[in-house]
Design a protein around this motif. Structure first.
Motif, mmCIF file in Angstrom:
data_model
loop_
_atom_site.group_PDB
_atom_site.id
_atom_site.type_symbol
_atom_site.label_atom_id
_atom_site.label_comp_id
_atom_site.label_asym_id
_atom_site.label_seq_id
_atom_site.Cartn_x
_atom_site.Cartn_y
_atom_site.Cartn_z
ATOM 1 N N THR A 2 1.201 -1.278 0.300
ATOM 2 C CA THR A 2 0.494 -0.088 -0.655
ATOM 3 C C THR A 2 0.824 1.422 0.264
ATOM 4 O O THR A 2 0.362 2.063 -0.979
ATOM 5 N N SER A 3 2.069 1.388 0.709
ATOM 6 C CA SER A 3 3.123 2.310 0.726
ATOM 7 C C SER A 3 3.622 2.258 -0.610
ATOM 8 O O SER A 3 3.569 4.136 -0.539
ATOM 9 N N CYS A 4 3.801 1.456 -1.103
ATOM 10 C CA CYS A 4 4.918 1.523 -2.137
ATOM 11 C C CYS A 4 3.767 2.076 -3.301
ATOM 12 O O CYS A 4 3.978 2.268 -4.243
ATOM 13 N N SER A 5 2.462 1.616 -3.025
ATOM 14 C CA SER A 5 2.160 2.243 -3.904
ATOM 15 C C SER A 5 1.604 3.124 -3.965
ATOM 16 O O SER A 5 1.284 3.936 -5.297
ATOM 17 N N ILE A 6 1.321 4.678 -2.784
ATOM 18 C CA ILE A 6 1.000 6.088 -2.506
ATOM 19 C C ILE A 6 2.485 6.569 -3.402
ATOM 20 O O ILE A 6 2.477 8.173 -4.244
ATOM 21 N N ALA A 7 3.640 5.755 -2.983
ATOM 22 C CA ALA A 7 4.738 6.653 -2.693
ATOM 23 C C ALA A 7 5.270 6.159 -4.540
ATOM 24 O O ALA A 7 6.099 6.861 -4.651
ATOM 25 N N ARG A 8 4.622 5.328 -5.104
ATOM 26 C CA ARG A 8 4.911 4.939 -6.536
ATOM 27 C C ARG A 8 6.596 4.017 -6.743
ATOM 28 O O ARG A 8 7.316 4.497 -6.990
#
Length: 259
Positions: free
Chosen positions: A214-220
């Motif tokens: 989820t964090s990687c998705s938000i931060a790309r």
């Protein structure tokens, strides 16, 4: 329920302090840039500017802790508050930005829900195969020493946390192992904090790692690159887990005042 929340205060503060320490050490080691020096006056000014936005954590946590809403309902209220604040107080949220934000939210939610659905399917398979029951029975056959049982429970919860979503892991495992926990004399509140910490670590550790993804998705950001960077932070959380596991008063000390 209140005791379980209170039991998480000291481990939470300890974990937060150690994570901040790791962040500081890495920032110094890699000479990361600082935008500006600390200024108390600037803190006051930015607090005034961010006051309305800061009400959202109050709405979520205050609603949950007071028992007025569930976590999901609290999140829904926070979204409504964000719309009101963005549209009518800060007035920096227009229709086009709202549409873009909603599309990004749907995309990120889709990634998370794919993980959750896969995790739920795996949890259903494990339940039908009675894997947790088998493991709990094998632990009892091996030993009834509380220290060894705690270590084996940590290992079981950590591995399941790496493959299952947190809610699925709790529903699947906790009812099965509670008789074992009670039989060897482990405090249920103490065990609850152990479950929370194990799943918190597991949710940041591939292959499933719903929080990490989820964090990687938000931060790309790339998942594996982020995982390598995340190793010192996971090590710190593992230390807190071991401390909580074998020094129960770290989590239980404050709960005695509620008796």
């Amino acid at each position: 329920m209140i005791k379980l929340f209170v039991a998480g205060v000291v481990p939470g503060l300890l974990g937060a302090f150690l994570l901040m320490t790791v962040t500081y050490v890495l920032a110094v080691r890699y000479d990361l840039p600082r935008a500006e020096s600390f200024d108390l006056g600037h803190v006051g000014r930015t607090f005034k500017e961010a006051f309305w936005a800061l009400t959202m954590p109050v709405i979520i946590l205050g609603g949950i802790f007071s028992g007025l809403v569930t976590a999901t309902e609290g999140a829904g209220l926070a979204v409504m508050a964000a719309l009101v604040i963005g549209l009518f107080i800060y007035r920096d949220l227009d229709v086009s930005r709202l549409r873009k934000t909603m599309l990004e939210g749907v995309s990120q939610t889709g990634v998370v829900m794919l993980l959750v659905s896969t995790s739920a399917a795996l949890g259903l398979f494990l339940t039908q195969a009675q894997v947790p029951q088998t493991l709990a029975a094998q632990i009892t056959d091996v030993t009834t020493n509380p220290l060894i049982v705690l270590a084996l429970l940590n290992l079981l919860l950590l591995v399941l946390g790496m493959f299952l979503h947190g809610a699925a892991a709790i529903i699947l495992v906790v009812p099965v192992v509670m008789p074992l926990v009670n039989a060897v004399g482990i405090d249920p509140i103490h065990f609850g904090i152990m479950v929370t910490l194990n799943l918190a670590i597991g949710q940041q550790t591939p292959p499933v790692a719903s929080v990490l993804i989820t964090s990687c998705s938000i931060a790309r950001a790339g998942i594996w690159e982020t995982s390598r960077t995340n190793l010192p932070f996971i090590a710190v959380l593992a230390f807190v887990l071991l401390l909580v596991t074998y020094v129960p008063e770290v989590s239980l000390a404050l709960t005695h005042y509620l008796d």
